[in-house]
Design a protein around this motif. Structure first.
Motif, PDB file in Angstrom:
ATOM      1  N   TYR A 138      21.964  36.522 -11.725  1.00  0.00           N
ATOM      2  CA  TYR A 138      22.495  37.812 -11.294  1.00  0.00           C
ATOM      3  C   TYR A 138      22.502  38.784 -12.461  1.00  0.00           C
ATOM      4  CZ  TYR A 138      26.730  36.077 -13.554  1.00  0.00           C
ATOM      5  OH  TYR A 138      27.616  35.560 -14.455  1.00  0.00           O
ATOM      6  N   SER A 139      22.523  40.063 -12.121  1.00  0.00           N
ATOM      7  CA  SER A 139      22.747  41.096 -13.123  1.00  0.00           C
ATOM      8  C   SER A 139      23.567  42.181 -12.451  1.00  0.00           C
ATOM      9  CB  SER A 139      21.419  41.650 -13.635  1.00  0.00           C
ATOM     10  OG  SER A 139      20.696  42.234 -12.586  1.00  0.00           O
ATOM     11  N   PHE A 140      24.305  42.923 -13.253  1.00  0.00           N
ATOM     12  CA  PHE A 140      25.110  43.989 -12.650  1.00  0.00           C
ATOM     13  C   PHE A 140      25.282  45.147 -13.615  1.00  0.00           C
ATOM     14  CE2 PHE A 140      28.179  41.181 -14.706  1.00  0.00           C
ATOM     15  CZ  PHE A 140      29.033  42.055 -15.340  1.00  0.00           C
ATOM     16  N   VAL A 199      33.792  41.010 -12.637  1.00  0.00           N
ATOM     17  CA  VAL A 199      32.538  40.947 -11.884  1.00  0.00           C
ATOM     18  C   VAL A 199      31.726  39.723 -12.316  1.00  0.00           C
ATOM     19  CG1 VAL A 199      30.350  42.120 -11.415  1.00  0.00           C
ATOM     20  CG2 VAL A 199      32.477  43.442 -11.495  1.00  0.00           C
ATOM     21  N   ASP A 200      31.739  39.434 -13.610  1.00  0.00           N
ATOM     22  CA  ASP A 200      31.029  38.256 -14.109  1.00  0.00           C
ATOM     23  C   ASP A 200      31.593  36.991 -13.463  1.00  0.00           C
ATOM     24  OD1 ASP A 200      28.861  37.788 -15.894  1.00  0.00           O
ATOM     25  OD2 ASP A 200      30.242  36.678 -17.175  1.00  0.00           O
ATOM     26  N   GLU A 201      32.903  36.910 -13.387  1.00  0.00           N
ATOM     27  CA  GLU A 201      33.562  35.742 -12.781  1.00  0.00           C
ATOM     28  C   GLU A 201      33.227  35.646 -11.293  1.00  0.00           C
ATOM     29  OE1 GLU A 201      37.783  35.530 -13.635  1.00  0.00           O
ATOM     30  OE2 GLU A 201      38.156  34.451 -11.761  1.00  0.00           O
ATOM     31  N   LEU A 202      33.301  36.776 -10.585  1.00  0.00           N
ATOM     32  CA  LEU A 202      32.973  36.790  -9.149  1.00  0.00           C
ATOM     33  C   LEU A 202      31.539  36.338  -8.916  1.00  0.00           C
ATOM     34  CD1 LEU A 202      34.556  40.181  -8.012  1.00  0.00           C
ATOM     35  CD2 LEU A 202      35.420  37.877  -7.608  1.00  0.00           C
ATOM     36  N   CYS A 203      30.620  36.883  -9.728  1.00  0.00           N
ATOM     37  CA  CYS A 203      29.206  36.534  -9.558  1.00  0.00           C
ATOM     38  C   CYS A 203      28.997  35.057  -9.810  1.00  0.00           C
ATOM     39  CB  CYS A 203      28.343  37.331 -10.523  1.00  0.00           C
ATOM     40  SG  CYS A 203      28.151  39.047 -10.063  1.00  0.00           S
ATOM     41  N   HIS A 204      29.584  34.581 -10.892  1.00  0.00           N
ATOM     42  CA  HIS A 204      29.334  33.203 -11.290  1.00  0.00           C
ATOM     43  C   HIS A 204      29.955  32.225 -10.308  1.00  0.00           C
ATOM     44  CE1 HIS A 204      28.018  30.228 -14.191  1.00  0.00           C
ATOM     45  NE2 HIS A 204      29.148  29.586 -13.969  1.00  0.00           N
ATOM     46  N   ARG A 258      34.445  40.813   1.421  1.00  0.00           N
ATOM     47  CA  ARG A 258      35.688  41.390   0.888  1.00  0.00           C
ATOM     48  C   ARG A 258      36.902  40.537   1.305  1.00  0.00           C
ATOM     49  NH1 ARG A 258      39.952  43.665   1.923  1.00  0.00           N
ATOM     50  NH2 ARG A 258      39.559  43.812   4.164  1.00  0.00           N
ATOM     51  N   LYS A 259      36.936  40.150   2.589  1.00  0.00           N
ATOM     52  CA  LYS A 259      38.059  39.344   3.070  1.00  0.00           C
ATOM     53  C   LYS A 259      38.099  37.979   2.390  1.00  0.00           C
ATOM     54  CE  LYS A 259      38.795  41.422   7.608  1.00  0.00           C
ATOM     55  NZ  LYS A 259      38.261  41.394   8.983  1.00  0.00           N
ATOM     56  N   SER A 260      36.923  37.364   2.214  1.00  0.00           N
ATOM     57  CA  SER A 260      36.877  36.073   1.510  1.00  0.00           C
ATOM     58  C   SER A 260      37.414  36.221   0.096  1.00  0.00           C
ATOM     59  CB  SER A 260      35.438  35.560   1.438  1.00  0.00           C
ATOM     60  OG  SER A 260      34.930  35.323   2.714  1.00  0.00           O
ATOM     61  N   LEU A 261      36.962  37.266  -0.601  1.00  0.00           N
ATOM     62  CA  LEU A 261      37.432  37.487  -1.964  1.00  0.00           C
ATOM     63  C   LEU A 261      38.946  37.682  -1.977  1.00  0.00           C
ATOM     64  CD1 LEU A 261      34.656  39.835  -3.435  1.00  0.00           C
ATOM     65  CD2 LEU A 261      34.964  37.400  -3.842  1.00  0.00           C
ATOM     66  N   ALA A 262      39.454  38.477  -1.026  1.00  0.00           N
ATOM     67  CA  ALA A 262      40.895  38.737  -0.966  1.00  0.00           C
ATOM     68  C   ALA A 262      41.659  37.435  -0.759  1.00  0.00           C
ATOM     69  CB  ALA A 262      41.203  39.737   0.143  1.00  0.00           C
ATOM     70  N   SER A 263      41.168  36.568   0.127  1.00  0.00           N
ATOM     71  CA  SER A 263      41.872  35.325   0.414  1.00  0.00           C
ATOM     72  C   SER A 263      41.788  34.358  -0.766  1.00  0.00           C
ATOM     73  CB  SER A 263      41.325  34.677   1.682  1.00  0.00           C
ATOM     74  OG  SER A 263      40.078  34.086   1.412  1.00  0.00           O
ATOM     75  N   TYR A 273      36.285  51.130 -10.387  1.00  0.00           N
ATOM     76  CA  TYR A 273      34.903  50.943 -10.844  1.00  0.00           C
ATOM     77  C   TYR A 273      34.000  50.585  -9.671  1.00  0.00           C
ATOM     78  CZ  TYR A 273      36.688  50.888 -15.591  1.00  0.00           C
ATOM     79  OH  TYR A 273      37.289  51.245 -16.770  1.00  0.00           O
ATOM     80  N   LEU A 274      32.753  51.024  -9.780  1.00  0.00           N
ATOM     81  CA  LEU A 274      31.724  50.605  -8.827  1.00  0.00           C
ATOM     82  C   LEU A 274      30.795  49.639  -9.549  1.00  0.00           C
ATOM     83  CD1 LEU A 274      30.092  50.940  -6.113  1.00  0.00           C
ATOM     84  CD2 LEU A 274      28.800  52.715  -7.292  1.00  0.00           C
ATOM     85  N   ALA A 275      30.736  48.395  -9.049  1.00  0.00           N
ATOM     86  CA  ALA A 275      29.834  47.397  -9.630  1.00  0.00           C
ATOM     87  C   ALA A 275      28.623  47.253  -8.722  1.00  0.00           C
ATOM     88  CB  ALA A 275      30.552  46.060  -9.764  1.00  0.00           C
TER      89      ALA A 275
END
Lengths: 87, 87
Positions: free
Chosen positions: B76-78, B60-65, A24-29, B3-5
């Motif tokens: 990945y899938s979500f 979420v797609d961007e975070l995963c990728h 979470r902290k990494s994502l926030a930064s 949202y909950l991913a």
């Protein structure tokens, strides 16, 4: 019959998850402050042989409880599909 | 909206999974020879703020990728649920 068991093992909600908090902290930064909470766990996929769905479910439950999770601090859930699936 | 991913990140089917193989061997030596294949991956749960479901999915797609998986060797899938869910 062959079954595919898809299992997730997570720390219980009341147990601190330092790995999730670190993510979470990494994502926030990195500018993703809209991510408010992260929990990290294990995802397992098992291909197993069992007489029927009930036997498969009982086996996976036993495996999860005895070996794949720590019931003191973790909880698990799983789903069963017939056949080996896509993997 | 909140949202909950629920995300799972697994090694691609063509990539060797030594951790899964180690779990399979352990299970076999404990008498669970009916478990034929094991793959181990990550399970992540993210609570995030987004305008709508489409924006949440794109995020979420961007975070995963970009961050949560290594697209060279992992897939990945979500799924997305509205609200924070049970956790």
């Amino acid at each position: 019959m062959e079954y595919l068991a898809t299992i997730s093992v997570m720390l219980k909600a009341t147990v601190l998850d330092p790995q999730g908090e670190a993510v979470r902290k990494s994502l926030a930064s990195l500018g993703y402050g809209q991510v408010q909470k992260v929990r990290v766990g294990k995802h397992l996929e098992l291909v197993l042989e069992a007489a029927d769905r009930e036997a498969a479910g009982a086996l996976v439950d036993e495996l999860c409880h005895r070996l794949l999770s720590n019931p003191v601090i973790e909880e698990y859930s799983f789903s069963l599909d017939e056949g080996e699936g896509p993997r």
